[in-house]
Design an enzyme around this catalytic site. Sequence first.
Site, PDB file in Angstrom:
ATOM      1  N   CYS A 131      -5.901  -6.617  -2.236  1.00 63.56           N
ATOM      2  CA  CYS A 131      -7.062  -7.229  -2.880  1.00 63.56           C
ATOM      3  C   CYS A 131      -6.736  -7.665  -4.312  1.00 63.56           C
ATOM      4  O   CYS A 131      -7.398  -8.549  -4.856  1.00 63.56           O
ATOM      5  CB  CYS A 131      -8.244  -6.265  -2.877  1.00 63.56           C
ATOM      6  SG  CYS A 131      -7.910  -4.686  -3.685  1.00 63.56           S
ATOM      7  N   GLU A 195      -3.100   4.660  -9.872  1.00 59.58           N
ATOM      8  CA  GLU A 195      -3.828   4.789  -8.599  1.00 59.58           C
ATOM      9  C   GLU A 195      -2.844   4.861  -7.435  1.00 59.58           C
ATOM     10  O   GLU A 195      -1.765   4.271  -7.461  1.00 59.58           O
ATOM     11  CB  GLU A 195      -4.826   3.636  -8.437  1.00 59.58           C
ATOM     12  CG  GLU A 195      -4.207   2.253  -8.400  1.00 59.58           C
ATOM     13  CD  GLU A 195      -4.045   1.726  -6.986  1.00 59.58           C
ATOM     14  OE1 GLU A 195      -4.376   2.465  -6.039  1.00 59.58           O
ATOM     15  OE2 GLU A 195      -3.566   0.600  -6.843  1.00 59.58           O
ATOM     16  N   GLY A 272     -29.186   4.702  -5.688  1.00 63.06           N
ATOM     17  CA  GLY A 272     -28.631   3.405  -6.078  1.00 63.06           C
ATOM     18  C   GLY A 272     -27.310   3.147  -5.362  1.00 63.06           C
ATOM     19  O   GLY A 272     -26.422   4.017  -5.364  1.00 63.06           O
TER      20      GLY A 272
END
Length: 530
Positions: A131, A195, A272
């Site tokens: 991505c 990450e 939310g």
Amino acid sequence: MAALAGSSSAATATTSSARFRRFIRPPPSQLPFTRSRFSVKASCPFFSDNNNSLPQNVVASKPSPLELLKTSAAERYTKEKSCIVCIGLNIHSAPVEMREKLAIPEDRWPQVIEDLCALNHIEEAAVLSTCNRMEIYVVALSQHRGVKEVTDWMSKVSGISIPDLREHQVLLYNADATNHLFEVASGLDSLVLGEGQILAQVKQVVKAGQGVPGFDRKISGLFKQAISVGKRVRTETNISSGSVSVSSAAVELAQMKLPDSSLSDAGVLVVGSGKMGKLVIKHLAAKGCKRMVVVNRSEEKVKAIQRELKDVEIVFRPISEMLECAAEADVIFTSTACESPLFTVENVQKLPLASHGRRRLFVDISIPRNVEAGVSDLETALVYNVDDLKEVVAANKEDRLQKAAEAKEIIMEELNKFEAWKDSLETAPTIKKFRAYVERIRASEMEKCLSKMGNDVSKEQKDAIYALSMGIMNKVLHGPMQHLRCDHKNHNSQGEVLENMRAINRMYDLDTEVSLLEEKIRDKMERAKK
């Protein structure tokens, strides 16, 4: 007069030869003309001493691309080495609108490798498409031509113009390309420093490339080394530890505050499901939370998250049921854009105690805050907001930056190892050519010897002479071969091996680098004609 005429003719020949020397480097047998069209020496007055121009009735056939390269004035082709190139777009260089046009699904990676290797100057290839990046790694037989071919291919498959591609392109060569991939695998080039997902994606490149023509020794070795580097960096620096985003810090903090530090058994409510809420849900899933309730105004976003996280039970509830859901929760995360508090002192006071009589934990990552300030004064509630989390994130970011500096030292060490391994591959063509050179001499001299001995030579005598010639050849080759190898069996340094290789190339005029490139490109062009 005759002498003068002869002198004039010779001068004309010299002038003619000088005039065309820079265009015609190969011997006549390799000139870029097709023999079937006309005979070079017999039919073409162009090569006569008394003619200085090509006659109008003779039309030379079009030279092949390879021959044009070999006879170009700049001679760049014969001076270039094959090289590793990284070319593509990533989140630092190009907007998402451009990256998505070039995104390549994983199931198409093998076909893309084959397509790239079908280009004239690309020998090996790999694709890393995520991505955040779409990067192509290739071994190019010619640096400039390889880059042009890959850029043209990228433009063709994406519809992006070449000028736009060049404006946003990541373009790195050799050690820089290798260093970049090592940093990518280590998480140093990611938005979130350190990450871990990218290392799994690099591993997938190797898995997808197994057995695919074009995912060969250098590119395969590069990606396998990158995986080793990524693992080593994470093991030795622990760079992945510590949250560096507000959403991940919120989940980490909640886990720390739970008595058993476990989210798997706690009642979890997320209010939310926007961008921040979705990240909270993903981090909860990553931390082992198997069931959670999500309160939102509409169900569409929650359904999309449910499809993405199929292994987690995500229960949707409308905003009207928020307090009812809160009464059953141990941990409540809030991340809405509501301008007034959702949880006030008044309605929180009415909630029962959390399970086991514990205080209910509120983690409010909303601006403005969704949890009223006075709630933190209640004995039944424990409240944390964005400011509390920012301190955690800032401390973790500083720690990761320090670890990134340590990681770069590891990457430099691994880069030197890979470059040494890659350089050692250069000696293989020299070894092959030198052995073939000596073998030709051996076979020629043996043939001369047998011809002088006449027809009365028995099979046993021939075998004895053959064995003698092979023994001499192997003993002569033993020393040079030992000094052309760089492995655990000998103690030659990389520099010594490469210098020995260059010396043998010069002494025996092997010219392995140029001839190897010519041979590879000629083979590619022959395959393209079929």
